[in-house]
Design a protein around this motif. Structure first.
Motif, PDB file in Angstrom:
ATOM      1  N   THR A 140      23.392  -8.735  27.817  1.00 52.19           N
ATOM      2  CA  THR A 140      22.564  -8.040  27.105  1.00 52.19           C
ATOM      3  C   THR A 140      21.939  -6.905  27.350  1.00 52.19           C
ATOM      4  O   THR A 140      21.652  -6.927  29.066  1.00 52.19           O
ATOM      5  CB  THR A 140      21.375  -9.113  26.613  1.00 52.19           C
ATOM      6  N   ASP A 170      18.593  -3.701  26.983  1.00 50.74           N
ATOM      7  CA  ASP A 170      17.430  -3.320  26.286  1.00 50.74           C
ATOM      8  C   ASP A 170      17.577  -1.621  26.160  1.00 50.74           C
ATOM      9  O   ASP A 170      16.599  -0.877  25.992  1.00 50.74           O
ATOM     10  CB  ASP A 170      16.218  -3.695  26.772  1.00 50.74           C
ATOM     11  N   HIS A 209      19.515  -7.147  17.638  1.00 51.40           N
ATOM     12  CA  HIS A 209      18.988  -6.624  18.853  1.00 51.40           C
ATOM     13  C   HIS A 209      18.843  -5.354  19.155  1.00 51.40           C
ATOM     14  O   HIS A 209      19.819  -4.423  18.491  1.00 51.40           O
ATOM     15  CB  HIS A 209      19.905  -7.239  20.125  1.00 51.40           C
ATOM     16  N   THR A 210      17.700  -4.761  19.310  1.00 54.72           N
ATOM     17  CA  THR A 210      17.568  -3.255  19.422  1.00 54.72           C
ATOM     18  C   THR A 210      18.445  -2.622  20.515  1.00 54.72           C
ATOM     19  O   THR A 210      18.872  -1.416  20.258  1.00 54.72           O
ATOM     20  CB  THR A 210      16.155  -3.250  19.798  1.00 54.72           C
ATOM     21  N   GLY A 211      18.785  -3.193  21.382  1.00 56.22           N
ATOM     22  CA  GLY A 211      19.695  -2.647  22.741  1.00 56.22           C
ATOM     23  C   GLY A 211      21.237  -2.886  22.036  1.00 56.22           C
ATOM     24  O   GLY A 211      21.710  -2.854  20.936  1.00 56.22           O
TER      25      GLY A 211
END
Length: 364
Positions: free
Chosen positions: A300, A302, A339-341
């Motif tokens: 993950t 961002d 998820h924004t990223g």
């Protein structure tokens, strides 16, 4: 004790007349009979070897039968003993049997007990042969186990040495690729060499884990991924890896699947480093969790996520490698749309699943 076609009976008794009766009676049954008049002489004759069975009287001058029996039992591989006495006292019989006698007979002065002595000697010799065969078989089993354990230990040492040498060789290759990347003038070449270095280092780490692991058939993923990410931190330019984190359970997995996982992590982390944060460094999180044999791996960031435009320099090699390794793991790969990223999630099993055709065949 050595058993021959003509077994030898050693008769230990101070009664010479009864000894002659025993000799005549057992000779007709195929025995060679030798006579000793006391325990001391009997012990010396037994030590000389060649005695298959002993008939031992209780009451004799000097050492009595129980004392002689005790000395016989202390000899290496003693012949079986049939305890013979004129006493009707059952305590003597119990004591003799507990002390190691194979059988017990009450004798008489006229030799009527001799047929019973023949049966007792035959039985004692057969039982001794059976026990010897059992002991020999057990000794061979123990020896075979010892040989197997020695071979297994030698194999483990050799495998550790192989993993050590392979790991060192791969690390040398990774170092050479790093040097070549450092001296490369073209950015595309530098990137390609750096990517290749990471892939080689991922495989090298598995072999280093196996060299130091208690089990050559498995790798602890948390330790492996921590070492792999540390390699990535050291190889990154500037401080772009400063916020790379790992949260992983202590899950054991076979080396082949560990290699596939390591290469996937390497590709996805490097992809996030190159594209997620165009203006500098940002957090990248690697998380590995499991429930039974079902594992989940996520990488993950961002960063800019899907808003980034495709880099014209990208060859798509990383994506193809991830797809190939995911296929090797029989894993599902998906991008988290909420998820924004960028958050890529892989779900797979800790063990290799059997092929569908084999499952179908088993069902039939």
């Amino acid at each position: 004790m050595t058993t021959t076609a003509t077994p030898t009976l050693l008769y230990i008794d101070d009664d010479a007349g009864l000894a002659r009766l025993v000799e005549r009676g057992l000779k007709r049954q195929g025995y060679l009979v030798e006579h000793c008049e006391n325990g001391e002489a009997g012990i010396e004759r037994i030590k000389a070897g060649g005695v298959d069975v002993i008939a031992l009287d209780q009451y004799m001058p000097g050492m009595d039968g129980l004392e002689v029996l005790d000395l016989i039992q202390k000899l290496p591989s003693p012949p079986p003993v049939v305890f013979v006495t004129a006493s009707q006292d059952s305590k003597i019989a119990v004591t003799a049997l507990k002390a190691g006698a194979a059988d017990y007979l009450v004798k008489d002065a006229t030799g009527d007990f001799i047929p019973l002595l023949t049966v007792a000697c035959d039985t004692a010799i057969r039982q001794a042969a059976i026990m010897k065969a059992r002991d020999d078989a057990e000794a061979e089993v123990h020896a075979s186990r010892d040989r197997y354990a020695a071979l297994a230990a030698e194999r483990e040492v050799l495998l550790r040495e192989v993993n050590h040498r392979v790991g060192n060789s791969l690390q040398i290759i990774a170092s050479l690729l790093h040097l070549q990347a450092s001296s490369a003038r073209e950015d595309d070449v530098k990137v390609a060499l750096t990517n290749a270095m990471g892939r080689v280092a991922a495989v090298a780490q598995v072999h280093r884990r196996l060299y130091t692991s208690h089990d050559l058939n498995s790798v602890l993923l948390n330790q492996y991924l921590e070492a792999l990410l540390e390699d990535l931190r050291r190889s990154a330019e500037g401080n772009r890896m400063s916020r790379l984190t790992l949260k992983a359970q202590a899950i054991e997995i076979d080396p082949d699947r560990a290699v596939a996982i390591g290469i996937i992590v390497n590709e996805l982390v490097m992809n996030a480093v190159k594209y997620a944060y165009p203006d500098g460094a940002g957090p990248i999180h690697v998380v590995l969790s499991g429930q039974g044999d079902d594992l989940e791996l996520s990488i993950t960031d961002d960063g800019v996520g899907l808003n980034v435009k495709a880099d014209p320099r990208s060859t798509g090699m990383g994506q193809r490698i991830v797809s190939a390794m995911a296929n090797k793991l029989d894993a599902t790969v998906e991008r988290d749309p909420n998820h924004t990223g960028t958050r890529v999630i892989l779900r797979f099993s800790a063990v290799t699943k059997p092929a569908v055709k084999f499952q179908a065949a088993a069902a039939k």
